[in-house]
Design a protein around this motif. Structure first.
Motif, mmCIF file in Angstrom:
data_model
loop_
_atom_site.group_PDB
_atom_site.id
_atom_site.type_symbol
_atom_site.label_atom_id
_atom_site.label_comp_id
_atom_site.label_asym_id
_atom_site.label_seq_id
_atom_site.Cartn_x
_atom_site.Cartn_y
_atom_site.Cartn_z
ATOM 1 N N ALA A 27 -80.917 4.251 -9.318
ATOM 2 C CA ALA A 27 -80.309 2.928 -9.947
ATOM 3 C C ALA A 27 -78.845 2.564 -9.361
ATOM 4 O O ALA A 27 -78.499 1.776 -8.962
ATOM 5 C CB ALA A 27 -80.413 2.857 -11.610
ATOM 6 N N ALA A 28 -78.063 3.820 -9.482
ATOM 7 C CA ALA A 28 -76.797 3.868 -9.129
ATOM 8 C C ALA A 28 -76.594 3.374 -7.467
ATOM 9 O O ALA A 28 -75.776 2.986 -7.188
ATOM 10 C CB ALA A 28 -76.026 4.911 -9.415
ATOM 11 N N LEU A 29 -77.386 4.065 -6.755
ATOM 12 C CA LEU A 29 -77.413 3.817 -5.466
ATOM 13 C C LEU A 29 -77.937 2.486 -5.115
ATOM 14 O O LEU A 29 -77.762 1.869 -4.092
ATOM 15 C CB LEU A 29 -78.339 4.768 -4.634
ATOM 16 C CG LEU A 29 -77.919 6.289 -4.605
ATOM 17 C CD1 LEU A 29 -78.895 7.278 -3.986
ATOM 18 C CD2 LEU A 29 -76.642 6.139 -3.741
ATOM 19 N N ALA A 30 -78.922 1.861 -5.787
ATOM 20 C CA ALA A 30 -79.634 0.388 -5.590
ATOM 21 C C ALA A 30 -78.573 -0.811 -6.056
ATOM 22 O O ALA A 30 -78.564 -1.686 -5.533
ATOM 23 C CB ALA A 30 -80.757 0.381 -6.213
ATOM 24 N N MET A 31 -77.372 -0.473 -6.695
ATOM 25 C CA MET A 31 -76.718 -1.370 -7.191
ATOM 26 C C MET A 31 -76.032 -2.249 -6.231
ATOM 27 O O MET A 31 -76.134 -3.391 -6.188
ATOM 28 C CB MET A 31 -75.881 -0.718 -8.452
ATOM 29 C CG MET A 31 -76.473 -0.463 -9.574
ATOM 30 S SD MET A 31 -75.294 -0.235 -11.002
ATOM 31 C CE MET A 31 -74.295 -1.861 -11.224
ATOM 32 N N PRO A 32 -75.439 -1.629 -5.099
ATOM 33 C CA PRO A 32 -74.655 -2.315 -4.328
ATOM 34 C C PRO A 32 -75.649 -3.281 -3.258
ATOM 35 O O PRO A 32 -75.330 -4.444 -2.931
ATOM 36 C CB PRO A 32 -74.140 -1.522 -3.151
ATOM 37 C CG PRO A 32 -73.986 -0.012 -4.325
ATOM 38 C CD PRO A 32 -75.228 -0.320 -5.017
ATOM 39 N N TRP A 33 -76.890 -2.513 -3.004
ATOM 40 C CA TRP A 33 -77.815 -3.280 -2.458
ATOM 41 C C TRP A 33 -78.213 -4.458 -3.059
ATOM 42 O O TRP A 33 -78.431 -5.616 -2.472
ATOM 43 C CB TRP A 33 -79.025 -2.283 -1.941
ATOM 44 C CG TRP A 33 -78.725 -1.332 -1.043
ATOM 45 C CD1 TRP A 33 -78.421 -0.062 -1.419
ATOM 46 C CD2 TRP A 33 -78.256 -1.333 0.214
ATOM 47 N NE1 TRP A 33 -78.118 0.396 -0.180
ATOM 48 C CE2 TRP A 33 -77.740 0.033 0.833
ATOM 49 C CE3 TRP A 33 -78.148 -2.670 1.140
ATOM 50 C CZ2 TRP A 33 -77.576 -0.031 2.190
ATOM 51 C CZ3 TRP A 33 -77.753 -2.362 2.334
ATOM 52 C CH2 TRP A 33 -77.301 -1.132 3.043
ATOM 53 N N HIS A 34 -78.408 -4.468 -4.500
ATOM 54 C CA HIS A 34 -78.839 -5.813 -5.351
ATOM 55 C C HIS A 34 -77.700 -6.747 -5.123
ATOM 56 O O HIS A 34 -78.144 -7.822 -4.842
ATOM 57 C CB HIS A 34 -79.007 -5.316 -6.622
ATOM 58 C CG HIS A 34 -79.492 -6.235 -7.685
ATOM 59 N ND1 HIS A 34 -80.767 -6.890 -7.661
ATOM 60 C CD2 HIS A 34 -78.713 -6.772 -8.652
ATOM 61 C CE1 HIS A 34 -80.686 -7.907 -8.371
ATOM 62 N NE2 HIS A 34 -79.452 -7.801 -9.222
ATOM 63 N N GLY A 35 -76.661 -6.313 -4.989
ATOM 64 C CA GLY A 35 -75.507 -7.288 -4.967
ATOM 65 C C GLY A 35 -75.623 -8.114 -3.649
ATOM 66 O O GLY A 35 -75.488 -9.296 -3.492
ATOM 67 N N LEU A 36 -75.782 -7.401 -2.676
ATOM 68 C CA LEU A 36 -76.112 -7.979 -1.215
ATOM 69 C C LEU A 36 -77.197 -8.544 -1.245
ATOM 70 O O LEU A 36 -77.156 -9.662 -0.568
ATOM 71 C CB LEU A 36 -76.260 -6.736 -0.328
ATOM 72 C CG LEU A 36 -76.423 -7.203 1.123
ATOM 73 C CD1 LEU A 36 -75.008 -7.638 1.643
ATOM 74 C CD2 LEU A 36 -76.650 -5.913 2.022
ATOM 75 N N ALA A 37 -78.379 -8.269 -1.915
ATOM 76 C CA ALA A 37 -79.497 -9.189 -1.712
ATOM 77 C C ALA A 37 -79.315 -10.454 -2.716
ATOM 78 O O ALA A 37 -79.770 -11.708 -1.794
ATOM 79 C CB ALA A 37 -80.811 -8.437 -2.559
ATOM 80 N N ARG A 38 -78.540 -10.652 -3.591
ATOM 81 C CA ARG A 38 -78.081 -11.623 -4.287
ATOM 82 C C ARG A 38 -77.287 -12.634 -3.428
ATOM 83 O O ARG A 38 -77.479 -13.707 -3.495
ATOM 84 C CB ARG A 38 -77.578 -11.359 -5.486
ATOM 85 C CG ARG A 38 -78.431 -10.803 -6.745
ATOM 86 C CD ARG A 38 -77.746 -10.343 -8.058
ATOM 87 N NE ARG A 38 -77.396 -11.613 -8.410
ATOM 88 C CZ ARG A 38 -76.475 -11.722 -9.503
ATOM 89 N NH1 ARG A 38 -75.812 -10.598 -9.962
ATOM 90 N NH2 ARG A 38 -75.884 -12.808 -10.143
ATOM 91 N N ALA A 39 -76.423 -12.082 -2.713
ATOM 92 C CA ALA A 39 -75.544 -12.723 -1.975
ATOM 93 C C ALA A 39 -76.182 -13.491 -0.733
ATOM 94 O O ALA A 39 -76.071 -14.499 -0.487
ATOM 95 C CB ALA A 39 -74.143 -11.722 -1.438
ATOM 96 N N LEU A 40 -77.101 -12.621 -0.293
ATOM 97 C CA LEU A 40 -77.832 -13.211 0.800
ATOM 98 C C LEU A 40 -78.708 -14.256 0.354
ATOM 99 O O LEU A 40 -78.972 -15.245 1.103
ATOM 100 C CB LEU A 40 -78.586 -12.128 1.419
ATOM 101 C CG LEU A 40 -77.946 -11.249 2.391
ATOM 102 C CD1 LEU A 40 -78.999 -10.009 2.958
ATOM 103 C CD2 LEU A 40 -77.260 -11.578 3.544
ATOM 104 N N ALA A 41 -79.427 -14.291 -0.752
ATOM 105 C CA ALA A 41 -79.966 -15.313 -1.530
ATOM 106 C C ALA A 41 -79.382 -16.470 -1.468
ATOM 107 O O ALA A 41 -79.925 -17.626 -1.177
ATOM 108 C CB ALA A 41 -80.946 -15.020 -2.609
ATOM 109 N N ARG A 42 -78.134 -16.459 -2.215
ATOM 110 C CA ARG A 42 -77.293 -17.518 -2.583
ATOM 111 C C ARG A 42 -76.587 -18.105 -1.067
ATOM 112 O O ARG A 42 -76.836 -19.446 -1.253
ATOM 113 C CB ARG A 42 -75.943 -16.956 -3.028
ATOM 114 C CG ARG A 42 -75.032 -17.959 -3.629
ATOM 115 C CD ARG A 42 -73.906 -17.523 -4.594
ATOM 116 N NE ARG A 42 -73.422 -16.044 -4.232
ATOM 117 C CZ ARG A 42 -73.420 -15.062 -5.163
ATOM 118 N NH1 ARG A 42 -74.400 -15.113 -6.093
ATOM 119 N NH2 ARG A 42 -73.161 -13.907 -4.656
ATOM 120 N N LEU A 43 -76.571 -17.492 -0.086
ATOM 121 C CA LEU A 43 -76.248 -18.007 1.339
ATOM 122 C C LEU A 43 -77.368 -18.821 1.723
ATOM 123 O O LEU A 43 -77.287 -19.699 2.574
ATOM 124 C CB LEU A 43 -75.872 -16.941 2.337
ATOM 125 C CG LEU A 43 -75.406 -17.323 3.717
ATOM 126 C CD1 LEU A 43 -74.165 -17.825 3.875
ATOM 127 C CD2 LEU A 43 -75.141 -15.898 4.317
#
Length: 95
Positions: A27-43
């Motif tokens: 879960a700690a490793l996935a957190m940065p990727w989750h933020g990146l996925a949210r940013a890409l979806a927003r873009l």
């Protein structure tokens, strides 16, 4: 401090071992990727909105009280990138 709270604090400080520890580690490793996925979806959402705005004809834009030259600044205000100068713009995207 109650005994249960002390036990929880000790477990939180324990090294990530076993199945539960592995889950916390992943879960700690996935957190940065989750933020990146949210940013890409927003873009992607903003890109789609800009495309739809470009499809509006001059009459529809005039009905909205906008000119085509204002669309970029309107998008920036709606996204919260700059301070709002229009009364009708507010940031609805939270998070």
């Amino acid at each position: 401090m109650p005994k249960l709270a002390i036990e929880r604090a000790r477990r939180a400080d324990a090294p990530a071992t076993g199945r539960a520890g592995l889950g916390r580690g992943l879960a700690a490793l996935a957190m940065p990727w989750h933020g990146l996925a949210r940013a890409l979806a927003r873009l992607q959402r903003r890109r789609q909105q800009r495309h739809e705005q470009q499809l509006l004809d001059p009459h529809a834009l005039r009905d909205l009280g906008l000119d085509r030259s204002e669309l970029g600044s309107y998008d920036a205000e709606a996204a919260g990138a700059v301070d709002c100068t229009r009364r009708r713009v507010f940031n609805v995207e939270v998070g």
